[in-house]
Design a protein around this motif. Structure first.
Motif, PDB file in Angstrom:
ATOM      1  N   SER A  96      62.725 -95.463  -4.724  1.00 29.82           N
ATOM      2  CA  SER A  96      62.361 -94.393  -5.668  1.00 29.82           C
ATOM      3  C   SER A  96      63.135 -93.124  -5.308  1.00 29.82           C
ATOM      4  O   SER A  96      63.647 -92.988  -4.187  1.00 29.82           O
ATOM      5  CB  SER A  96      60.854 -94.102  -5.611  1.00 29.82           C
ATOM      6  OG  SER A  96      60.528 -93.501  -4.377  1.00 29.82           O
ATOM      7  N   VAL A  97      63.168 -92.210  -6.255  1.00 28.55           N
ATOM      8  CA  VAL A  97      63.801 -90.906  -6.004  1.00 28.55           C
ATOM      9  C   VAL A  97      62.970 -90.116  -4.990  1.00 28.55           C
ATOM     10  O   VAL A  97      63.509 -89.360  -4.183  1.00 28.55           O
ATOM     11  CB  VAL A  97      63.986 -90.140  -7.333  1.00 28.55           C
ATOM     12  CG1 VAL A  97      64.282 -88.669  -7.103  1.00 28.55           C
ATOM     13  CG2 VAL A  97      65.108 -90.774  -8.136  1.00 28.55           C
ATOM     14  N   SER A  98      61.657 -90.328  -5.011  1.00 29.08           N
ATOM     15  CA  SER A  98      60.794 -89.647  -4.025  1.00 29.08           C
ATOM     16  C   SER A  98      61.256 -89.988  -2.610  1.00 29.08           C
ATOM     17  O   SER A  98      61.389 -89.106  -1.751  1.00 29.08           O
ATOM     18  CB  SER A  98      59.335 -90.085  -4.196  1.00 29.08           C
ATOM     19  OG  SER A  98      58.891 -89.836  -5.496  1.00 29.08           O
ATOM     20  N   PHE A 124      60.851 -82.173 -10.981  1.00 31.70           N
ATOM     21  CA  PHE A 124      59.735 -83.102 -11.134  1.00 31.70           C
ATOM     22  C   PHE A 124      58.836 -82.900  -9.905  1.00 31.70           C
ATOM     23  O   PHE A 124      59.353 -82.697  -8.797  1.00 31.70           O
ATOM     24  CB  PHE A 124      60.265 -84.538 -11.200  1.00 31.70           C
ATOM     25  CG  PHE A 124      59.225 -85.521 -11.653  1.00 31.70           C
ATOM     26  CD1 PHE A 124      58.886 -85.627 -12.990  1.00 31.70           C
ATOM     27  CD2 PHE A 124      58.569 -86.309 -10.725  1.00 31.70           C
ATOM     28  CE1 PHE A 124      57.911 -86.518 -13.401  1.00 31.70           C
ATOM     29  CE2 PHE A 124      57.595 -87.210 -11.137  1.00 31.70           C
ATOM     30  CZ  PHE A 124      57.259 -87.315 -12.471  1.00 31.70           C
ATOM     31  N   THR A 126      57.362 -84.548  -7.696  1.00 27.95           N
ATOM     32  CA  THR A 126      57.651 -85.291  -6.460  1.00 27.95           C
ATOM     33  C   THR A 126      58.703 -84.590  -5.594  1.00 27.95           C
ATOM     34  O   THR A 126      58.650 -84.656  -4.363  1.00 27.95           O
ATOM     35  CB  THR A 126      58.081 -86.736  -6.821  1.00 27.95           C
ATOM     36  OG1 THR A 126      57.772 -87.590  -5.747  1.00 27.95           O
ATOM     37  CG2 THR A 126      59.542 -86.862  -7.201  1.00 27.95           C
ATOM     38  N   TYR A 174      62.623 -82.399 -16.695  1.00 28.03           N
ATOM     39  CA  TYR A 174      61.895 -83.536 -17.285  1.00 28.03           C
ATOM     40  C   TYR A 174      61.010 -83.133 -18.466  1.00 28.03           C
ATOM     41  O   TYR A 174      60.774 -83.929 -19.367  1.00 28.03           O
ATOM     42  CB  TYR A 174      61.035 -84.238 -16.216  1.00 28.03           C
ATOM     43  CG  TYR A 174      59.811 -83.459 -15.785  1.00 28.03           C
ATOM     44  CD1 TYR A 174      59.908 -82.440 -14.841  1.00 28.03           C
ATOM     45  CD2 TYR A 174      58.574 -83.712 -16.352  1.00 28.03           C
ATOM     46  CE1 TYR A 174      58.804 -81.698 -14.468  1.00 28.03           C
ATOM     47  CE2 TYR A 174      57.450 -82.968 -15.982  1.00 28.03           C
ATOM     48  CZ  TYR A 174      57.571 -81.971 -15.036  1.00 28.03           C
ATOM     49  OH  TYR A 174      56.483 -81.236 -14.681  1.00 28.03           O
ATOM     50  N   ASP A 199      68.697 -83.707  -8.448  1.00 26.82           N
ATOM     51  CA  ASP A 199      67.962 -84.831  -9.009  1.00 26.82           C
ATOM     52  C   ASP A 199      68.484 -85.026 -10.437  1.00 26.82           C
ATOM     53  O   ASP A 199      68.218 -84.202 -11.317  1.00 26.82           O
ATOM     54  CB  ASP A 199      66.463 -84.495  -9.010  1.00 26.82           C
ATOM     55  CG  ASP A 199      65.636 -85.521  -9.783  1.00 26.82           C
ATOM     56  OD1 ASP A 199      66.199 -86.525 -10.259  1.00 26.82           O
ATOM     57  OD2 ASP A 199      64.419 -85.301  -9.911  1.00 26.82           O
ATOM     58  N   TYR A 201      67.891 -87.648 -12.402  1.00 23.42           N
ATOM     59  CA  TYR A 201      67.166 -88.752 -13.048  1.00 23.42           C
ATOM     60  C   TYR A 201      67.103 -88.592 -14.570  1.00 23.42           C
ATOM     61  O   TYR A 201      67.146 -89.560 -15.310  1.00 23.42           O
ATOM     62  CB  TYR A 201      65.755 -88.832 -12.459  1.00 23.42           C
ATOM     63  CG  TYR A 201      65.162 -90.220 -12.406  1.00 23.42           C
ATOM     64  CD1 TYR A 201      65.638 -91.256 -13.196  1.00 23.42           C
ATOM     65  CD2 TYR A 201      64.095 -90.494 -11.551  1.00 23.42           C
ATOM     66  CE1 TYR A 201      65.081 -92.531 -13.126  1.00 23.42           C
ATOM     67  CE2 TYR A 201      63.538 -91.757 -11.474  1.00 23.42           C
ATOM     68  CZ  TYR A 201      64.027 -92.771 -12.272  1.00 23.42           C
ATOM     69  OH  TYR A 201      63.464 -94.012 -12.199  1.00 23.42           O
ATOM     70  N   GLN A 202      66.970 -87.340 -15.042  1.00 23.49           N
ATOM     71  CA  GLN A 202      66.809 -87.137 -16.484  1.00 23.49           C
ATOM     72  C   GLN A 202      68.130 -86.954 -17.234  1.00 23.49           C
ATOM     73  O   GLN A 202      68.113 -86.721 -18.436  1.00 23.49           O
ATOM     74  CB  GLN A 202      65.899 -85.929 -16.747  1.00 23.49           C
ATOM     75  CG  GLN A 202      64.430 -86.205 -16.457  1.00 23.49           C
ATOM     76  CD  GLN A 202      63.810 -87.235 -17.417  1.00 23.49           C
ATOM     77  OE1 GLN A 202      64.323 -87.484 -18.512  1.00 23.49           O
ATOM     78  NE2 GLN A 202      62.717 -87.846 -17.003  1.00 23.49           N
ATOM     79  N   LYS A 225      65.052 -95.017 -16.462  1.00 23.82           N
ATOM     80  CA  LYS A 225      65.144 -94.136 -17.631  1.00 23.82           C
ATOM     81  C   LYS A 225      66.461 -94.442 -18.359  1.00 23.82           C
ATOM     82  O   LYS A 225      66.624 -95.527 -18.856  1.00 23.82           O
ATOM     83  CB  LYS A 225      64.976 -92.696 -17.213  1.00 23.82           C
ATOM     84  CG  LYS A 225      63.637 -92.497 -16.446  1.00 23.82           C
ATOM     85  CD  LYS A 225      63.462 -91.101 -15.945  1.00 23.82           C
ATOM     86  CE  LYS A 225      62.369 -91.004 -14.897  1.00 23.82           C
ATOM     87  NZ  LYS A 225      61.020 -91.305 -15.349  1.00 23.82           N
ATOM     88  N   ARG A 363      54.133 -85.951 -22.053  1.00 22.27           N
ATOM     89  CA  ARG A 363      54.191 -85.310 -20.733  1.00 22.27           C
ATOM     90  C   ARG A 363      53.446 -83.984 -20.836  1.00 22.27           C
ATOM     91  O   ARG A 363      53.943 -83.055 -21.489  1.00 22.27           O
ATOM     92  CB  ARG A 363      55.638 -85.043 -20.390  1.00 22.27           C
ATOM     93  CG  ARG A 363      56.259 -85.342 -19.067  1.00 22.27           C
ATOM     94  CD  ARG A 363      55.539 -85.933 -17.956  1.00 22.27           C
ATOM     95  NE  ARG A 363      56.373 -86.899 -17.242  1.00 22.27           N
ATOM     96  CZ  ARG A 363      55.987 -88.120 -16.889  1.00 22.27           C
ATOM     97  NH1 ARG A 363      54.794 -88.562 -17.170  1.00 22.27           N
ATOM     98  NH2 ARG A 363      56.793 -88.920 -16.220  1.00 22.27           N
TER      99      ARG A 363
HETATM  100  C1  LIG Z   1      63.493 -85.828 -12.994  1.00 22.10           C
HETATM  101  C2  LIG Z   1      62.632 -86.835 -12.285  1.00 22.10           C
HETATM  102  N1  LIG Z   1      62.714 -86.952 -10.949  1.00 22.10           N
HETATM  103  C3  LIG Z   1      61.957 -87.827 -10.264  1.00 22.10           C
HETATM  104  C4  LIG Z   1      61.042 -88.628 -10.920  1.00 22.10           C
HETATM  105  C5  LIG Z   1      60.205 -89.564 -10.124  1.00 22.10           C
HETATM  106  O1  LIG Z   1      61.004 -90.487  -9.479  1.00 22.10           O
HETATM  107  P1  LIG Z   1      60.399 -91.647  -8.557  1.00 22.10           P
HETATM  108  O2  LIG Z   1      59.149 -92.135  -9.208  1.00 22.10           O
HETATM  109  O3  LIG Z   1      61.503 -92.674  -8.519  1.00 22.10           O
HETATM  110  O4  LIG Z   1      60.129 -91.074  -7.231  1.00 22.10           O
HETATM  111  C6  LIG Z   1      60.942 -88.563 -12.308  1.00 22.10           C
HETATM  112  C7  LIG Z   1      60.004 -89.447 -13.020  1.00 22.10           C
HETATM  113  O5  LIG Z   1      59.640 -89.273 -14.150  1.00 22.10           O
HETATM  114  C8  LIG Z   1      61.747 -87.637 -13.007  1.00 22.10           C
HETATM  115  O6  LIG Z   1      61.690 -87.504 -14.344  1.00 22.10           O
END
Ligand SMILES: Cc1ncc(COP(=O)(O)O)c(C=O)c1O
Length: 394
Positions: A96-98, A124, A126, A174, A199, A201-202, A225, A363
């Motif tokens: 996970s990104v966490s 996010f 986390t 996010y 990060d 992820y988005q 995603k 969200r």
């Molecule tokens: C921008 C962003 N970073 C991190 C996360 C969470 O990542 P993870 O569950 O892999 O730790 C999310 C999940 O929605 C996210 O949108």
């Protein structure tokens, strides 16, 4: 209401630079619903399903095949590297990104004269948590404010000082899709001797990302995603020039110079970013993740970005025309693929939209409509009509 679909548009605004209908045939879900929830989970494709089956078949037929499975993990790292213009030895794998964020956080020296960690309020949760957990190690977390749904580069300029060890800035917010100029933040951070963690992820999968050109030090993203993958796998980029100085407090045998020497008393470190690897990697997820990222690399991040700019513009204009209340900027140059509208009860709105065949993503105070490369202008119109009908109570 203006029928935007009937307005004359140049060809490039009607269709993307790739074969949209061919790609749509790869996604069975499109036969029944309109997925606009790519900021949360992208749909299954024939290719990602086949990748999962390849692993299951290998497990079933061969019992175990660690050489092939480890090779697949390596190739998944390579595919991630290709997406961000890095090299394979600059990539580590997590679930996970966490976890990736925590590993980086523990690798940063926070003593001496650099104890400050500058984190944007657009992260996010986390990410904020991973940095706050470092307070026990002496970190002093300073928050860069979100104002009107945006974060200003000036605020980074004001807050990053010569006591700052690292800056943590998401590429895409996010909640509303606001995009930060990570290259500008990197310049400010580096000028004061601080590092930058991003990060992505988005954003990754929807826009070209070049870690070298942007000058970021770390970048993480997971795969479910916009990378067309599944939960349970994430990748971390660590800039090569930096990696030899870093030893995370989260580690395991896959972080060793040679995991297969089995020296229980020796903590040596792999020379590249694989020193951030921990235990046995998520092999099945790596098969699927690689196939998903191959799709993005094949369609092409720039072509995807161009098409998502068209769809995003249509979402903003169409939402406005239907009286929906936009959350965040209406400037597509500062937005990811995600457009957010304010609603009273986002979970209830999501459920009602799902019943009508549109998948949005709730969200907090907003409902997010997040198209991807395979969505059409008609998908956008349908999603907006359904959202307007649900919030209007019809
Ligand atoms: C921008 C962003 N970073 C991190 C996360 C969470 O990542 P993870 O569950 O892999 O730790 C999310 C999940 O929605 C996210 O949108």
């Amino acid at each position: 209401m203006t029928n935007l679909a009937s307005l004359p548009l140049p060809l490039s605004l009607h269709q993307p630079a790739y074969d949209l209908s061919a790609w749509r045939k790869q996604i069975p879900l499109l036969e029944t619903v309109v997925p606009m929830n790519n900021c949360s989970q992208s749909p299954q494709t024939h290719a990602t399903r086949a990748a999962a089956e390849r692993y299951l078949e290998s497990w079933n037929r061969r019992g175990m095949d660690w050489d092939a499975w480890m090779e697949e993990v390596r190739l998944a790292k390579q595919e991630f590297a290709r997406l961000i213009n890095a090299s394979e030895d600059e990539i580590a794998v997590f679930s996970s990104v966490s976890e990736a964020t925590s590993a980086v956080a523990t690798a940063i020296e926070l003593g001496g004269n650099r104890e400050r960690v500058v984190v944007s309020e657009a992260e996010f949760p986390t990410i904020g948590h991973a940095w706050l957990a470092q307070e026990r190690r002496g970190a002093q977390v300073a928050w860069v404010p979100v104002r009107d749904g945006m974060v200003q580069a000036d605020d980074y300029d004001r807050m990053i000082d010569d006591r700052t060890a690292i800056v943590s800035a998401c590429h895409g917010y996010y909640l509303n899709g606001f995009t930060q100029d990570v290259a500008a933040i990197a310049r400010i951070a580096h000028a004061r001797g601080a590092l930058l963690y991003v990060d992505a992820y988005q954003s990754l999968g929807t826009v070209p990302v070049d870690v070298r050109a942007a000058g970021v030090d770390f970048l993480a993203a997971g795969n479910l995603k916009f990378l067309m993958g599944v939960p349970g796998i994430a990748f971390l980029y660590v800039r090569r020039e930096l990696v030899e100085r870093l030893t995370p407090l989260v580690t395991g045998w896959f972080g060793r110079a040679d995991p297969f020497t089995f020296h229980v008393k020796r903590l040596d470190w792999a020379s590249g970013a694989s020193r951030f690897d921990t235990g046995t990697p998520p092999v099945l997820n790596a098969y699927i993740a690689r196939a998903g990222m191959q799709i993005i690399n094949e369609v092409g991040p720039q072509a995807i970005r161009d098409w998502l700019t068209v769809l995003g513009r249509r979402l903003i204009d169409g939402g406005r025309a239907r009286g929906l209340s936009l959350r965040g900027t209406d400037d597509m140059t500062q937005k990811t693929a995600t457009t957010a509208f304010e609603v009273d009860d986002s979970h209830a709105v999501e459920m009602a939209m799902r019943e009508r065949g549109v998948l949005p993503s709730a969200r907090g105070p907003v409902i997010r409509l997040a198209p991807h490369f395979y969505n059409t202008l008609a998908d956008v119109e349908i999603a907006l009509d359904v959202l307007a009908a649900v919030v209007g109570g019809s």
